[in-house]
Motif scaffolding. Sequence first.
Motif, mmCIF file in Angstrom:
data_model
loop_
_atom_site.group_PDB
_atom_site.id
_atom_site.type_symbol
_atom_site.label_atom_id
_atom_site.label_comp_id
_atom_site.label_asym_id
_atom_site.label_seq_id
_atom_site.Cartn_x
_atom_site.Cartn_y
_atom_site.Cartn_z
ATOM 1 N N PHE A 78 -0.663 1.878 -4.865
ATOM 2 C CA PHE A 78 0.148 0.745 -4.383
ATOM 3 C C PHE A 78 1.512 0.820 -5.053
ATOM 4 O O PHE A 78 1.745 1.635 -5.956
ATOM 5 C CB PHE A 78 -0.531 -0.581 -4.744
ATOM 6 C CG PHE A 78 -1.814 -0.822 -4.008
ATOM 7 C CD1 PHE A 78 -1.852 -1.652 -2.908
ATOM 8 C CD2 PHE A 78 -2.998 -0.202 -4.420
ATOM 9 C CE1 PHE A 78 -3.039 -1.877 -2.220
ATOM 10 C CE2 PHE A 78 -4.179 -0.409 -3.737
ATOM 11 C CZ PHE A 78 -4.198 -1.254 -2.631
ATOM 12 N N ASP B 110 -6.520 4.571 -5.648
ATOM 13 C CA ASP B 110 -5.911 3.833 -4.535
ATOM 14 C C ASP B 110 -4.511 3.492 -5.010
ATOM 15 O O ASP B 110 -4.346 2.887 -6.073
ATOM 16 C CB ASP B 110 -6.689 2.548 -4.263
ATOM 17 C CG ASP B 110 -8.107 2.860 -3.787
ATOM 18 O OD1 ASP B 110 -8.247 3.751 -2.938
ATOM 19 O OD2 ASP B 110 -9.053 2.242 -4.292
ATOM 20 N N ASP C 165 0.851 -1.187 0.000
ATOM 21 C CA ASP C 165 0.000 0.000 0.000
ATOM 22 C C ASP C 165 0.890 1.242 0.000
ATOM 23 O O ASP C 165 1.841 1.313 0.760
ATOM 24 C CB ASP C 165 -0.858 -0.039 1.276
ATOM 25 C CG ASP C 165 -1.978 0.974 1.226
ATOM 26 O OD1 ASP C 165 -1.867 1.921 0.448
ATOM 27 O OD2 ASP C 165 -2.970 0.798 1.965
ATOM 28 N N SER D 183 -0.736 4.454 -0.335
ATOM 29 C CA SER D 183 -1.714 5.558 -0.437
ATOM 30 C C SER D 183 -1.298 6.771 0.350
ATOM 31 O O SER D 183 -0.660 6.671 1.388
ATOM 32 C CB SER D 183 -3.095 5.145 0.051
ATOM 33 O OG SER D 183 -3.156 3.842 0.396
#
Length: 330
Positions: A233, A231, A221, A223
């Motif tokens: 990644f 979103d 992740d 974000s």
Amino acid sequence: MNPVVDYLRISTIDRCNFRCLYCMPEDDDLDYALTPEVLTRNEIITLVRDVFTPLGFTRFRLTGGEPLLRPDIVDIVADIAALPTTRDLAITTNAFLLAQKAEDLYAAGLRRINISLDSLDPTTFDRIIHNRGRSRWQQTWDGILAAHRVGFDPLKLNVVVIPGINDSEILDLAELTIARNWHVRFIEFMPIGNANLFGDRGWIPSEELRDQIRAQWGLQDASVTGAGPADVFQIPGAKGTLGFISQMSECFCDRCNRVRLSADGWLRPCLLNETGQIDLKTRLRNGDPIHELRHAVGELLALKPEINFKQRESGTSGLAYGRTMSQIGG
Ligand code: SAM
Ligand code: SF4
């Protein structure tokens, strides 16, 4: 709490030199705005400086159609970049004309660029853009490399994922982020103006794409709060990132911080909903006082949260509308 709406997407032109199958009909039967109907450079800067900026807008994106088809695009960039209140200015382009314009755009103050690139395979690329002549892939790729050389940062590549056409290239496109600081964003196809183009399932949920990438390299992740609808990644150790814009599988209306100005001067509060739109061009040309335009825009902004959700709640989100993405200004 509703987000602050401080981001204006400005469509500078509704015409395009490509005809991407998810964006425009194949035959040339769109009602393009006639040149006199399109906002002039002077009208664009007047609206930005005197209407939107005093209402708190600090972030702008130039889009279309294809913005690089506009002969005065570098001047429009320079006008907006020169405003002391502009915090962020970006462009979205198909890059076909970018190799010749990248340096001038950078010199005019542009730093951020989003480029549509749906395939690394020239045959698939030409199929998506409906090109039947000499392949347009190489000139597009050269435009991307020119933007990289000139120093645009971030440089984002937008991929609309189309089942059966480019979904076999997810890993190849994702791999572009490993060695370079490029940001590849996978976008779920939206049935705007062409609802039935790909049948019942024209879009692939982002989670399926992430599963593929995770199985190959792993995925972490990355974000950042307030970074917009994607979103984000990252493949571990990659220089760039992977974004997923999942407007079909997730509703992010409650995060929406933007409004859209069409090439012919209509202010649209929501991509999926025309409720309340204002014909700013006609009002400007009729000589309406600027403070009245500002007031009308302010009232529309106050209604925006309700407008955003209306379409979704009525269960009709994603229906075909009269206007295609190229006409609304994607
Ligand atoms: N011509 C420029 C380009 O292609 O980057 C700017 C205009 S285009 C309308 C802006 C963005 O909208 C592109 O990234 C394109 O992929 C996206 N887009 C167009 N039609 C779409 C659709 N039906 N669903 C999802 N994204 C779409
Ligand atoms: Fe043109 Fe961009 Fe639409 Fe493709 S997505 S047809 S390049 S406006």
